[in-house]
Design a protein around this motif. Structure first.
Motif, PDB file in Angstrom:
ATOM      1  N   VAL A 146      -6.861  32.695   1.065  1.00 14.73           N
ATOM      2  CA  VAL A 146      -6.821  32.986   2.502  1.00 14.73           C
ATOM      3  C   VAL A 146      -5.844  34.125   2.774  1.00 14.73           C
ATOM      4  CG1 VAL A 146      -6.127  32.070   4.770  1.00 14.73           C
ATOM      5  CG2 VAL A 146      -7.548  30.690   3.218  1.00 14.73           C
ATOM      6  N   MET A 147      -6.295  35.102   3.545  1.00 15.07           N
ATOM      7  CA  MET A 147      -5.419  36.169   4.040  1.00 15.07           C
ATOM      8  C   MET A 147      -5.079  35.827   5.485  1.00 15.07           C
ATOM      9  SD  MET A 147      -5.381  38.678   1.602  1.00 15.07           S
ATOM     10  CE  MET A 147      -4.543  39.821   2.647  1.00 15.07           C
ATOM     11  N   ALA A 148      -3.788  35.723   5.767  1.00 15.46           N
ATOM     12  CA  ALA A 148      -3.351  35.346   7.117  1.00 15.46           C
ATOM     13  C   ALA A 148      -2.526  36.474   7.724  1.00 15.46           C
ATOM     14  CB  ALA A 148      -2.524  34.058   7.051  1.00 15.46           C
ATOM     15  N   ALA A 149      -2.403  36.445   9.041  1.00 13.34           N
ATOM     16  CA  ALA A 149      -1.588  37.442   9.739  1.00 13.34           C
ATOM     17  C   ALA A 149      -0.113  37.131   9.515  1.00 13.34           C
ATOM     18  CB  ALA A 149      -1.915  37.421  11.227  1.00 13.34           C
ATOM     19  N   GLN A 150       0.691  38.169   9.261  1.00 13.05           N
ATOM     20  CA  GLN A 150       2.144  37.998   9.083  1.00 13.05           C
ATOM     21  C   GLN A 150       2.688  37.166  10.241  1.00 13.05           C
ATOM     22  OE1 GLN A 150       3.949  38.985   6.581  1.00 13.05           O
ATOM     23  NE2 GLN A 150       2.849  40.683   5.615  1.00 13.05           N
ATOM     24  N   GLY A 151       3.435  36.115   9.909  1.00 11.77           N
ATOM     25  CA  GLY A 151       4.003  35.253  10.940  1.00 11.77           C
ATOM     26  C   GLY A 151       3.335  33.877  10.972  1.00 11.77           C
ATOM     27  N   TYR A 152       2.044  33.831  10.584  1.00 13.63           N
ATOM     28  CA  TYR A 152       1.325  32.560  10.542  1.00 13.63           C
ATOM     29  C   TYR A 152       2.036  31.602   9.590  1.00 13.63           C
ATOM     30  CZ  TYR A 152      -2.362  29.202   9.434  1.00 13.63           C
ATOM     31  OH  TYR A 152      -3.075  28.053   9.236  1.00 13.63           O
ATOM     32  N   PRO A 153       2.178  30.324   9.849  1.00 14.91           N
ATOM     33  CA  PRO A 153       1.588  29.555  10.946  1.00 14.91           C
ATOM     34  C   PRO A 153       2.404  29.584  12.239  1.00 14.91           C
ATOM     35  CG  PRO A 153       2.737  28.073   9.469  1.00 14.91           C
ATOM     36  CD  PRO A 153       2.893  29.449   8.903  1.00 14.91           C
ATOM     37  N   GLY A 154       3.451  30.389  12.307  1.00 18.17           N
ATOM     38  CA  GLY A 154       4.168  30.576  13.571  1.00 18.17           C
ATOM     39  C   GLY A 154       3.437  31.630  14.394  1.00 18.17           C
ATOM     40  N   SER A 155       4.160  32.308  15.272  1.00 16.31           N
ATOM     41  CA  SER A 155       3.487  33.295  16.120  1.00 16.31           C
ATOM     42  C   SER A 155       3.234  34.566  15.306  1.00 16.31           C
ATOM     43  CB  SER A 155       4.327  33.599  17.348  1.00 16.31           C
ATOM     44  OG  SER A 155       5.563  34.104  16.943  1.00 16.31           O
ATOM     45  N   TYR A 156       2.141  35.220  15.605  1.00 15.86           N
ATOM     46  CA  TYR A 156       1.724  36.403  14.849  1.00 15.86           C
ATOM     47  C   TYR A 156       1.083  37.393  15.807  1.00 15.86           C
ATOM     48  CZ  TYR A 156      -2.484  33.618  15.323  1.00 15.86           C
ATOM     49  OH  TYR A 156      -3.494  32.855  15.843  1.00 15.86           O
ATOM     50  N   ALA A 157       1.059  38.663  15.362  1.00 14.63           N
ATOM     51  CA  ALA A 157       0.465  39.711  16.193  1.00 14.63           C
ATOM     52  C   ALA A 157      -1.047  39.712  16.019  1.00 14.63           C
ATOM     53  CB  ALA A 157       1.040  41.058  15.786  1.00 14.63           C
ATOM     54  N   LYS A 158      -1.751  40.063  17.065  1.00 14.35           N
ATOM     55  CA  LYS A 158      -3.203  40.249  16.980  1.00 14.35           C
ATOM     56  C   LYS A 158      -3.523  41.725  17.083  1.00 14.35           C
ATOM     57  CE  LYS A 158      -4.496  35.824  18.988  1.00 14.35           C
ATOM     58  NZ  LYS A 158      -5.287  35.114  19.986  1.00 14.35           N
ATOM     59  N   GLY A 159      -4.666  42.108  16.539  1.00 13.11           N
ATOM     60  CA  GLY A 159      -5.158  43.464  16.751  1.00 13.11           C
ATOM     61  C   GLY A 159      -4.891  44.436  15.620  1.00 13.11           C
ATOM     62  N   SER A 160      -4.197  43.991  14.538  1.00  9.87           N
ATOM     63  CA  SER A 160      -3.947  44.941  13.444  1.00  9.87           C
ATOM     64  C   SER A 160      -5.257  45.250  12.722  1.00  9.87           C
ATOM     65  CB  SER A 160      -2.905  44.393  12.475  1.00  9.87           C
ATOM     66  OG  SER A 160      -3.351  43.190  11.890  1.00  9.87           O
ATOM     67  N   GLU A 161      -5.366  46.488  12.237  1.00 12.49           N
ATOM     68  CA  GLU A 161      -6.613  46.921  11.619  1.00 12.49           C
ATOM     69  C   GLU A 161      -6.651  46.560  10.134  1.00 12.49           C
ATOM     70  OE1 GLU A 161      -7.684  50.981  12.430  1.00 12.49           O
ATOM     71  OE2 GLU A 161      -9.297  50.935  10.936  1.00 12.49           O
TER      72      GLU A 161
END
Ligand code: AMP
Ligand code: GLY
Length: 423
Positions: free
Chosen positions: A332-347
């Motif tokens: 699984v590739m997750a957004a930096q910060g997951y499972p806490g808050s993370y930024a959306k919209g990175s390309e």
């Protein structure tokens, strides 16, 4: 057949991918889907928990089968609403979905069925819960009784930690109403396995096993997540263990649910601890696991669609499933910060190169297309880089080779998926 899949994660992408390969399929919809699912299905902008919206869409579009991915619509009664509208739905009724929605209910059913589980007690009073913890001693497990998005469980190494969990769950209500009562359990020790059975209310067929990796960091460190990677089959889960689990847990629980007037149809997901005393039930889920579904779908040789129909129609006794002699892994590739808050919209770049690695299948979870066509991350868990191989090592090497093709500074993954089986 016209099929509607409900959900928009990696699990639903894997289900859509498998269904899209069925010769029986004429049209596939997914609500709400994601950017990867859009490549194999028509995505419709209806939330997975919008029960009236989903039922109205299914009626308007002459859907022959609704396939439900996540638990929330099931506990909200999507299968019941479909039945009332004359629609066929793969997934349990709300009454049967209590096996996931209520930990107390699960414990009562397991006890009535004689299924091996951890010793337990339920409390609605915080002082009584604390007294029980002190009497039992640590390590001990504290769980919010209701649905808490997979986050309501504290495996406490000390009494202080367990008592703090009581404060958080019951007094500060960090999981909301799910904390009105708690279940306190004996701490089981062993290796965890996710086991899946396809059920038609009476008959259950093994769908195989996988091992998930719930902690965020390498070496099983860091906070709990929805799952950072999985592989199948797990070598410790032998044929003999599987038959033991079918005989002592799955079949008796299915019979007990039918006896209670809530026959279970759908995927029964048993979270098991393989202890020194044999397999013990940790919990049930009433759906496929995410990311376990991704590896199961890669190994399934049979057509998924007739299997789901047979489960809906009570015909599993005359059915069998065939599996590829392959090993599968998903990272699984997750957004930096997951499972806490993370930024959306990175390309995210490099997906095409990743998908071209031999044996690799990329499943999308939290992705969308920007107006200019670029792929962007919109969730915590964003991609599942899955691969098959003749050995688990081969599958692992292919998956990580593909991971390394990605250009996504906003994301991360664990580098040690499969370590228990590979070391
Ligand atoms: P659950 O949300 O019920 O899946 O629990 C989350 C995790 O907590 C499980 O995957 C286990 O790793 C752990 N866990 C839950 N119950 C127990 C138990 N009785 N003993 C040991 N670990 C447990
Ligand atoms: N991966 C665990 C779950 O789906 O609950």
């Amino acid at each position: 057949m016209r099929v509607l899949v409900v959900g928009g994660g990696g699990r639903e992408h894997a289900l859509c991918w498998a269904l899209a390969a069925s010769p029986l399929l004429t049209k596939l919809f997914c609500a709400p889907g994601n950017a990867g699912i859009a490549e194999v299905a028509e995505c419709v902008a209806i939330g997975a928990e919008d029960i009236p919206g989903l039922v109205a869409f299914a009626k308007d579009h002459a859907i022959d089968l609704v396939v439900v991915g996540p638990e929330a619509p099931l506990t909200l009664g999507l299968a019941d609403a479909c039945a009332a509208a004359g629609l066929k739905c793969f997934g349990p009724s709300a009454a049967a979905a209590r096996l996931e929605g209520s930990k107390t209910f699960t414990k009562e059913v397991a006890d009535a069925a004689g299924a091996p589980t951890a010793a337990w007690a339920r409390f609605t009073d915080a002082a009584a819960a604390r007294a029980y913890i002190r009497a039992k001693d640590a390590p001990i497990v504290v769980k919010a009784d209701g649905l808490a998005a997979g986050k309501g469980v504290v495996v406490a190494a000390t009494i202080a930690e367990a008592e703090a969990a009581i404060s958080d769950i019951m007094e500060d209500r960090v999981h909301g109403a799910a904390g009105a009562s708690v279940v306190i359990e004996e701490c089981l020790v062993g290796e965890e396995i996710s086991f899946f059975a396809l059920c038609d209310g009476i008959t259950a067929l093994p769908l195989g096993a996988a091992q998930d990796h719930k902690r965020m960091g390498d070496g099983d460190t860091g906070p709990n997540t929805g799952g950072m990677g999985a592989y199948s089959p797990p070598p410790i889960f032998t044929e003999a263990l599987q038959e033991d689990v079918m005989a002592r847990i799955i079949r008796p629980v299915l019979a007990e649910m039918a006896r209670r007037g809530a026959p279970f149809k759908g995927v029964l997901f048993a979270g098991l601890m393989i202890t020194a005393d044999g397999p013990k039930l940790i919990e049930f889920n009433v759906r496929f696991g995410d990311p376990e579904c991704q590896v199961l779908m890669l190994r399934l040789k049979s057509d998924l669609l007739p299997a789901l129909l047979a489960a809906c129609d009570g015909e599993l006794a005359r059915f069998d499933l065939r599996w590829e002699a392959l090993h599968a892994m998903v990272v699984v590739m997750a957004a930096q910060g997951y499972p806490g808050s993370y930024a959306k919209g990175s390309e995210i770049r490099g997906l095409e190169a990743a998908g071209q690695v031999s044996g690799v299948q990329v499943f999308h979870a939290g992705t969308a297309r920007r107006e200019d066509g670029a792929l962007i991350a919109t969730g915590g868990r964003v991609l599942g880089i899955a691969a098959t191989g003749k050995t688990l090592r081969e599958a692992r090497d292919a998956a990580y080779t593909a991971v390394d093709q990605l250009d996504w500074p906003g994301g991360f993954c664990r580098r040690d998926i499969g370590w228990r089986a590979l070391n």
